[in-house]
Write a protein that holds these residues in place. Structure first.
Motif, PDB file in Angstrom:
ATOM      1  N   SER A   1       0.835  -1.189   0.000  1.00 32.43           N
ATOM      2  CA  SER A   1       0.000   0.000   0.000  1.00 32.43           C
ATOM      3  C   SER A   1       0.874   1.244   0.000  1.00 32.43           C
ATOM      4  N   TYR A   2       0.262   2.359  -0.329  1.00 32.65           N
ATOM      5  CA  TYR A   2       0.961   3.631  -0.221  1.00 32.65           C
ATOM      6  C   TYR A   2       1.217   3.960   1.248  1.00 32.65           C
ATOM      7  N   ASN A   3       2.240   4.788   1.489  1.00 27.25           N
ATOM      8  CA  ASN A   3       2.530   5.341   2.822  1.00 27.25           C
ATOM      9  C   ASN A   3       2.894   4.272   3.844  1.00 27.25           C
ATOM     10  N   GLU A   4       3.488   3.180   3.392  1.00 28.55           N
ATOM     11  CA  GLU A   4       3.920   2.146   4.331  1.00 28.55           C
ATOM     12  C   GLU A   4       5.422   2.234   4.556  1.00 28.55           C
ATOM     13  N   VAL A   5       5.832   1.882   5.769  1.00 29.38           N
ATOM     14  CA  VAL A   5       7.248   1.851   6.123  1.00 29.38           C
ATOM     15  C   VAL A   5       7.588   0.426   6.535  1.00 29.38           C
TER      16      VAL A   5
ATOM     17  N   GLU B   1      10.434   2.493   2.142  1.00 31.49           N
ATOM     18  CA  GLU B   1       9.166   3.218   2.155  1.00 31.49           C
ATOM     19  C   GLU B   1       8.480   3.083   0.809  1.00 31.49           C
ATOM     20  N   THR B   2       7.182   2.818   0.840  1.00 31.64           N
ATOM     21  CA  THR B   2       6.406   2.841  -0.395  1.00 31.64           C
ATOM     22  C   THR B   2       6.095   4.297  -0.738  1.00 31.64           C
ATOM     23  N   PRO B   3       5.721   4.579  -1.981  1.00 31.46           N
ATOM     24  CA  PRO B   3       5.450   5.977  -2.354  1.00 31.46           C
ATOM     25  C   PRO B   3       4.407   6.622  -1.472  1.00 31.46           C
ATOM     26  N   GLN B   4       4.590   7.895  -1.200  1.00 34.35           N
ATOM     27  CA  GLN B   4       3.644   8.630  -0.372  1.00 34.35           C
ATOM     28  C   GLN B   4       2.492   9.147  -1.219  1.00 34.35           C
ATOM     29  N   ARG B   5       1.294   9.064  -0.666  1.00 32.90           N
ATOM     30  CA  ARG B   5       0.120   9.561  -1.371  1.00 32.90           C
ATOM     31  C   ARG B   5      -0.925   9.974  -0.352  1.00 32.90           C
ATOM     32  N   ASP B   6      -1.541  11.123  -0.581  1.00 32.28           N
ATOM     33  CA  ASP B   6      -2.642  11.550   0.268  1.00 32.28           C
ATOM     34  C   ASP B   6      -3.839  10.644   0.030  1.00 32.28           C
ATOM     35  N   ARG B   7      -4.698  10.550   1.051  1.00 27.72           N
ATOM     36  CA  ARG B   7      -5.901   9.714   0.906  1.00 27.72           C
ATOM     37  C   ARG B   7      -6.817  10.268  -0.181  1.00 27.72           C
ATOM     38  N   TRP B   8      -6.887  11.585  -0.283  1.00 23.07           N
ATOM     39  CA  TRP B   8      -7.727  12.194  -1.305  1.00 23.07           C
ATOM     40  C   TRP B   8      -7.095  12.022  -2.680  1.00 23.07           C
ATOM     41  N   LEU B   9      -7.903  11.599  -3.652  1.00 26.88           N
ATOM     42  CA  LEU B   9      -7.447  11.461  -5.030  1.00 26.88           C
ATOM     43  C   LEU B   9      -8.021  12.612  -5.855  1.00 26.88           C
ATOM     44  N   ILE B  10      -7.169  13.286  -6.583  1.00 28.62           N
ATOM     45  CA  ILE B  10      -7.614  14.382  -7.458  1.00 28.62           C
ATOM     46  C   ILE B  10      -7.598  13.875  -8.897  1.00 28.62           C
TER      47      ILE B  10
ATOM     48  N   GLY C   1      -7.754   2.566   2.725  1.00 28.34           N
ATOM     49  CA  GLY C   1      -6.501   3.296   2.642  1.00 28.34           C
ATOM     50  C   GLY C   1      -5.440   2.595   1.827  1.00 28.34           C
ATOM     51  N   ASP C   2      -5.586   1.278   1.622  1.00 29.58           N
ATOM     52  CA  ASP C   2      -4.582   0.564   0.856  1.00 29.58           C
ATOM     53  C   ASP C   2      -4.916   0.584  -0.632  1.00 29.58           C
ATOM     54  N   SER C   3      -3.993   0.079  -1.415  1.00 35.91           N
ATOM     55  CA  SER C   3      -4.169   0.095  -2.861  1.00 35.91           C
ATOM     56  C   SER C   3      -4.895  -1.166  -3.308  1.00 35.91           C
ATOM     57  N   ARG C   4      -5.971  -1.007  -4.117  1.00 37.85           N
ATOM     58  CA  ARG C   4      -6.767  -2.137  -4.590  1.00 37.85           C
ATOM     59  C   ARG C   4      -7.068  -1.977  -6.064  1.00 37.85           C
ATOM     60  N   ASP C   5      -7.316  -3.127  -6.719  1.00 45.76           N
ATOM     61  CA  ASP C   5      -7.673  -3.059  -8.135  1.00 45.76           C
ATOM     62  C   ASP C   5      -9.040  -2.417  -8.323  1.00 45.76           C
ATOM     63  N   PHE C   6      -9.952  -2.652  -7.370  1.00 46.59           N
ATOM     64  CA  PHE C   6     -11.268  -2.036  -7.400  1.00 46.59           C
ATOM     65  C   PHE C   6     -11.592  -1.522  -6.000  1.00 46.59           C
ATOM     66  N   ASP C   7     -12.117  -0.321  -5.932  1.00 43.19           N
ATOM     67  CA  ASP C   7     -12.488   0.265  -4.647  1.00 43.19           C
ATOM     68  C   ASP C   7     -13.620   1.254  -4.876  1.00 43.19           C
ATOM     69  N   GLY C   8     -14.265   1.642  -3.804  1.00 43.31           N
ATOM     70  CA  GLY C   8     -15.293   2.669  -3.876  1.00 43.31           C
ATOM     71  C   GLY C   8     -14.849   3.903  -3.125  1.00 43.31           C
ATOM     72  N   GLY C   9     -15.642   4.941  -3.189  1.00 42.74           N
ATOM     73  CA  GLY C   9     -15.280   6.157  -2.478  1.00 42.74           C
ATOM     74  C   GLY C   9     -16.348   7.225  -2.606  1.00 42.74           C
ATOM     75  N   PHE C  10     -16.151   8.293  -1.840  1.00 42.06           N
ATOM     76  CA  PHE C  10     -17.027   9.472  -1.914  1.00 42.06           C
ATOM     77  C   PHE C  10     -16.357  10.503  -2.817  1.00 42.06           C
ATOM     78  N   THR C  11     -17.144  11.126  -3.683  1.00 40.33           N
ATOM     79  CA  THR C  11     -16.584  12.077  -4.640  1.00 40.33           C
ATOM     80  C   THR C  11     -17.340  13.402  -4.598  1.00 40.33           C
ATOM     81  N   GLY C  12     -16.586  14.473  -4.676  1.00 37.51           N
ATOM     82  CA  GLY C  12     -17.148  15.811  -4.827  1.00 37.51           C
ATOM     83  C   GLY C  12     -16.330  16.556  -5.860  1.00 37.51           C
ATOM     84  N   GLY C  13     -16.911  17.590  -6.468  1.00 36.57           N
ATOM     85  CA  GLY C  13     -16.154  18.331  -7.457  1.00 36.57           C
ATOM     86  C   GLY C  13     -16.909  19.501  -8.040  1.00 36.57           C
ATOM     87  N   PHE C  14     -16.276  20.138  -9.016  1.00 32.92           N
ATOM     88  CA  PHE C  14     -16.836  21.329  -9.652  1.00 32.92           C
ATOM     89  C   PHE C  14     -16.686  21.182 -11.167  1.00 32.92           C
TER      90      PHE C  14
END
Length: 320
Positions: free
Chosen positions: A124-128, A151-160, A217-230
């Motif tokens: 997963s991202y952000n692992e040590v 360390e695995t690559p760092q990534r914020d939880r929010w995806l842009i 929080g980990d990396s998956r081939d398929f996942d769901g999430g909440f989305t907002g935008g403009f």
């Protein structure tokens, strides 16, 4: 091993194995793992036996090769092992004697040991990940302990991500109007409703920037999430949306939900069939109102750093 300044590196999420290099004979290596995110349990595997092998029984008569092999067998520490391995790699291309090559390659192979990586599946991202190496003498007494951090690559939880959003006229439907000139009278116009051939499907498409918070929080081939935008349409209609998403891999995000969007509605001063003296244009006849509507978005998340990712993937294949 053999580099006092080396402490670790960034590794790729697909890392499956490690290799200890510059391993010294007559020293045993016992390792343990620790990963900070999922658990703090140290994983141990059998000691990597340094051997205590006798000097190689070689039929090679090349003095340089004999010196390197003797140096590898009797090296005082891993730093010397690294130096002799470097010399061996430099001389190998120049050797014409196949026996010398075989003997030298065999001795170099003793300086490397693969490690079974205890964490199955994708990281997963952000692992040590901490690798602890205990150096033991042939009497199994501890010489010293060395620690390496990966360390695995760092990534914020929010995806842009950026995409295109389609908001059909499913909930809030408004017709568009125009001023029809009377051919039998001067300065006489009738407000008429546009026919269905006026608006096109792409009029309801907006370019959007989206923010998605994955369920996991980990990396998956398929996942769901909440989305907002403009978003902003070609007609300069601003929108703001929120809903649920399906995350496919690391880059594709499909979303749907409710959008508050600007749509053009007939100005309250007029109604269909009114007679006016001025040829009113579209902006004069309509006003923008905020209304709810369904939306469907396909978004793409661009990788942050292609060069760094490629370099990390290459370096993850070896461990010093």
């Amino acid at each position: 091993m053999g580099d006092d300044n080396y402490k670790g590196q960034q590794i790729d999420l697909n890392t499956k194995s490690f290799v200890i290099i510059n391993k010294k004979k007559r020293v045993n290596y016992k390792i343990s793992w620790q990963k900070s995110r999922r658990d703090n349990t140290a994983f141990s595997i059998d000691a990597l036996k340094g051997g205590g092998q006798a000097a190689a029984d070689t039929s090679c008569s090349n003095e340089d090769v004999e010196d390197i092999i003797d140096g590898l067998v009797n090296a005082k520490n891993e730093k010397e092992v690294k130096e002799f391995v470097t010399k061996a790699n430099q001389i190998l291309p120049t050797l014409a004697d196949g026996l010398c090559k075989t003997d030298l390659l065999k001795e170099i192979s003793y300086t490397r040991a693969p490690l079974d990586f205890p964490y199955g599946g994708r990281l997963s991202y952000n692992e040590v990940i901490t690798l602890t190496v205990e150096r033991l003498g042939l009497d199994e007494k501890l010489i010293d302990t060395r620690t390496y951090i990966f360390e695995t690559p760092q990534r914020d939880r929010w995806l842009i991500h950026y995409g295109l959003t389609y908001a059909p006229n499913a909930i809030s439907r408004f017709s568009k109007y125009y001023a029809l000139a009377d051919t039998n009278a001067t300065n006489k116009y009738t407000i008429k409703k546009e026919n269905k051939n006026g608006p096109k499907p792409w009029d309801n498409i907006s370019a959007t920037i989206n923010f998605t918070y994955p369920f996991h929080g980990d990396s998956r081939d398929f996942d769901g999430g909440f989305t907002g935008g403009f978003g902003l349409s070609a007609g300069l209609e601003v929108s703001g949306h929120a809903g649920l998403s399906m995350i496919v891999g690391q880059n594709i995000i499909l979303s749907s939900g409710i959008v508050m969007i600007q749509k053009h509605k007939l100005n309250g001063e007029y109604k269909e069939g009114d007679i006016v003296k001025t040829n009113l244009n579209f902006d004069a006849l309509h006003t923008k109102v905020w209304v709810p509507e369904l939306f469907f978005t396909i978004g793409y998340r661009f990788p942050s750093n292609f060069v760094a990712a490629k370099k990390a993937n290459s370096e993850a294949k070896k461990t010093e």
